[in-house]
Design a protein around this motif. Structure first.
Motif, PDB file in Angstrom:
ATOM      1  N   LYS A 163       0.828  -1.208   0.000  1.00 19.45           N
ATOM      2  CA  LYS A 163       0.000   0.000   0.000  1.00 19.45           C
ATOM      3  C   LYS A 163       0.865   1.261   0.000  1.00 19.45           C
ATOM      4  CE  LYS A 163      -1.895  -1.209   3.936  1.00 19.45           C
ATOM      5  NZ  LYS A 163      -1.078  -2.390   4.237  1.00 19.45           N
ATOM      6  N   THR A 164       1.843   1.304   0.892  1.00 17.46           N
ATOM      7  CA  THR A 164       2.722   2.477   0.949  1.00 17.46           C
ATOM      8  C   THR A 164       3.504   2.615  -0.354  1.00 17.46           C
ATOM      9  OG1 THR A 164       2.906   2.371   3.345  1.00 17.46           O
ATOM     10  CG2 THR A 164       4.674   3.501   2.184  1.00 17.46           C
ATOM     11  N   THR A 165       3.951   1.487  -0.879  1.00 16.78           N
ATOM     12  CA  THR A 165       4.703   1.529  -2.134  1.00 16.78           C
ATOM     13  C   THR A 165       3.851   2.124  -3.251  1.00 16.78           C
ATOM     14  OG1 THR A 165       5.875  -0.456  -1.417  1.00 16.78           O
ATOM     15  CG2 THR A 165       6.034   0.126  -3.749  1.00 16.78           C
ATOM     16  N   PHE A 205      -3.805   9.593   1.650  1.00 17.45           N
ATOM     17  CA  PHE A 205      -3.579   9.403   3.088  1.00 17.45           C
ATOM     18  C   PHE A 205      -3.010   8.013   3.314  1.00 17.45           C
ATOM     19  CE2 PHE A 205      -7.227  12.262   2.785  1.00 17.45           C
ATOM     20  CZ  PHE A 205      -6.934  13.253   3.703  1.00 17.45           C
ATOM     21  N   ASP A 206      -1.841   7.931   3.939  1.00 15.53           N
ATOM     22  CA  ASP A 206      -1.270   6.616   4.222  1.00 15.53           C
ATOM     23  C   ASP A 206      -1.436   6.309   5.709  1.00 15.53           C
ATOM     24  OD1 ASP A 206      -0.015   4.214   4.036  1.00 15.53           O
ATOM     25  OD2 ASP A 206       1.893   4.992   3.270  1.00 15.53           O
ATOM     26  N   GLU A 207      -2.212   5.286   6.013  1.00 15.17           N
ATOM     27  CA  GLU A 207      -2.446   4.858   7.400  1.00 15.17           C
ATOM     28  C   GLU A 207      -2.908   6.042   8.244  1.00 15.17           C
ATOM     29  OE1 GLU A 207      -2.459   1.834   7.932  1.00 15.17           O
ATOM     30  OE2 GLU A 207      -0.888   0.789   6.848  1.00 15.17           O
ATOM     31  N   ILE A 208      -4.054   6.543   7.893  1.00 16.52           N
ATOM     32  CA  ILE A 208      -4.532   7.787   8.507  1.00 16.52           C
ATOM     33  C   ILE A 208      -4.750   7.648  10.011  1.00 16.52           C
ATOM     34  CG2 ILE A 208      -6.967   7.292   8.033  1.00 16.52           C
ATOM     35  CD1 ILE A 208      -7.255  10.221   7.255  1.00 16.52           C
TER      36      ILE A 208
HETATM   37 MG    MG Z   1       2.439   1.086   4.742  1.00 15.55          MG
END
Ligand code: MG
Ligand code: ADP
Lengths: 287, 235
Positions: B44-46, B159-162
């Protein structure tokens, strides 16, 4: 009185060392780059000053108007052209490349200016002095110290009160996220090196007015600059000024005991402080 | 049907020899909120790093408003109107709260977000504006990170891991603020661990598993069984 005199002269000499160190401190703070060529860049600035003063007949302080922009331009170009490519997780490549740069500058200076010692002629300024409470203070050391304080103050102000300083701090904190904010780190690094070498131009010209110089003396100036930075504590510009003053005072007091001890006593003071406070006196960045 | 604002086709991403994404396809409409779920390490972050230009990707893999942004640097992507609220907040520790916001607005895109409107959204940030960003609590840091992204007046916000690592009451505050943020025609991609939260704010949902899309669907019709299958990869 003689000791007081040595103390005051040492303090003023510390201003020059702080100028040697300010650029190193700035560069390390922004991009964690240890610039081995810094001393040679100081000497290069002195030689540029020599060329300007001899060809145009200008006073060395007026020559600064040309040498400072020239050094800033060199800084930006070298950073973008060479040094940016060496920056990364590994500390070794920038060390090696700036060492190479140091060798190139020294040999270039030898080629162009020969190994003969040179000096910048500042006329009456060199011998003028003012009497303060029984001490006779040279106008040039006073001026140098005043410039050092102004430069440190100016850099500090730039760092904490301008958009450029904000960009320096942001890039220093986190390059990737700073880039996300639209800051182009290679450009910001170029600007930091330009600013550092503009300060180096001041240091080089004041050095050249104070003493004679030749292409080989850069290494010694680098060491004094390093010692001032580390005594003061990484990342703290006022600390760098304090470090320069401590180094200058140690040297003049040492020379007072025995003229041969000047440089050695500076190194001893440095080692003592490092032994007691490994991070320097006022560190902002943990090493 | 209108063209998507963001369309991703066959996106691959690598960390050195390690391949993290294996051909992701995804599309996002103007004003749409899309949720991405998936286990730790799913990519997901990638994916968000790829969209925002922090990782470079092959040509033609990411198209934003008809521009190929896959090979652009992060600063160039930011100027096209994409902002990221990164995982773990990642505020600048040497900058005050307000400086963190100002630097977010530095790319100079016009729009309704400025210091005043961010402070109105998160009044606590105004109270703390002169303090170092490190002095904020986790929830306040997330607000500052959201504010920093908004200051760029983005058209697409990621939004990453809000809500990762935040107390439930803070998570609620932040989710309550979301409609005020996304309601203005902005599109959003939200990576969220809390599946019911993710489904409740989004129109469509993608699940990633080991670098591939294992499920895509409308958030209001997708079934729990499908999600757990896509999430854990068990039949
Ligand atoms: Mg991540
Ligand atoms: N900097 C990195 N270097 C090497 N591998 C990485 C790096 N960042 C992430 N990975 C790997 O890439 C995969 C996807 O990671 P990530 O995108 O962070 O997943 P998620 O955000 O879904 O938890 C994981 O296997 C992770 O270990």
């Amino acid at each position: 009185m003689e000791w007081l005199n040595a103390l005051v002269q040492g303090t003023l000499l510390g201003g020059l060392y702080a100028l040697f160190a300010a650029g190193l401190s700035l560069i390390f703070g922004v991009m964690r780059l240890v610039n081995i060529a810094h001393g040679d860049l100081i000497v290069l600035a002195a030689y540029l000053g020599l060329s300007v003063t001899t060809t145009l007949g200008l006073h060395p302080l007026l020559a600064l108007l040309m040498v400072m922009p020239a050094m800033a331009a060199i800084g930006y170009a070298v950073q973008r052209g060479v040094l940016n490519q060496t920056l990364g997780d590994d500390l070794l490549p920038p060390l090696l490349v700036t060492f190479g740069l140091s060798v190139i500058i020294q040999n270039g200076l030898l080629e162009v200016y020969t190994a003969d010692p040179q000096k910048l002629n500042a006329g009456a300024l060199e011998t003028a002095s003012v009497a303060v409470g029984g001490l006779s203070l040279g106008l040039l050391p006073l001026l140098t110290f005043g410039i050092a304080v102004a430069v440190i103050w100016g850099l500090q102000w730039t760092f904490y009160h301008t958009a450029l300083g904000r960009a320096f701090r942001a890039v220093s904190d986190n390059q990737d996220i700073a880039q996300l904010m639209g800051l182009i780190r290679h450009h910001i690094f170029g600007l930091a090196m330009a600013l550092a070498l503009a300060v180096t131009a001041l240091a080089g010209i004041l050095l050249g007015v104070r003493t004679s110089f030749d292409p080989s003396i850069g290494g010694g100036r680098l060491i004094f600059g390093f010692e001032a930075v580390i005594i003061g504590g990484l990342g703290n510009l006022w600390g760098t000024l304090a470090g320069g003053v401590i180094l200058g005072v140690a040297q003049t007091l040492g020379a007072k005991i025995d003229p041969g001890w000047q440089v050695l006593s500076g190194h001893i003071a440095f080692l003592l402080i490092l032994a007691v406070r490994p991070n320097g006196l006022f560190p902002r960045i943990s090493a | 049907m209108p063209d998507p604002v963001l369309s991703i086709t066959g996106l691959k991403a690598h960390y050195g020899d390690f391949q993290a994404l294996y051909g992701i396809d995804l599309s996002l409409m103007q004003g749409e909120v899309l949720a991405i779920i998936g286990a730790n390490g799913a990519g997901k972050t990638t994916l968000l790093r790829s969209i925002s230009g922090m990782m470079h990707n092959g040509p033609g893999q990411i198209t934003y408003r008809n521009q190929d942004i896959g090979g652009m640097r992060a600063d160039q992507v930011a100027k096209t109107g994409i902002a990221l609220v990164p995982e773990g907040r990642q505020l600048f520790p040497s900058l005050s709260v307000e400086e963190n916001l100002i630097i977010g607005g530095q790319i100079g895109r016009k729009g309704s977000w400025n210091l005043g409107s961010v402070y109105k959204l998160f009044p606590i940030l105004k109270e703390r504006r002169a303090l170092p960003s490190t002095s904020l609590s986790g929830g306040q840091q997330q607000m500052a990170a959201i504010g920093r992204a908004l200051m760029a007046n983005p058209e697409l916000i990621l939004f990453d891991e809000i809500s990762l690592g935040l107390a439930p009451i803070i998570i609620k505050d932040i989710y309550d603020a979301l409609p005020g943020i996304i309601g203005k025609g902005m599109s959003a991609v939200i990576v969220e661990q809390d599946i019911s939260k993710a489904l409740s704010v989004s129109a469509s949902v993608y699940c990633l598993q080991e670098g591939r899309v294992s499920l895509k669907g409308a958030s209001d019709t997708v079934s729990r069984e499908d999600i757990s299958r896509a999430y854990f990869g068990i039949e």
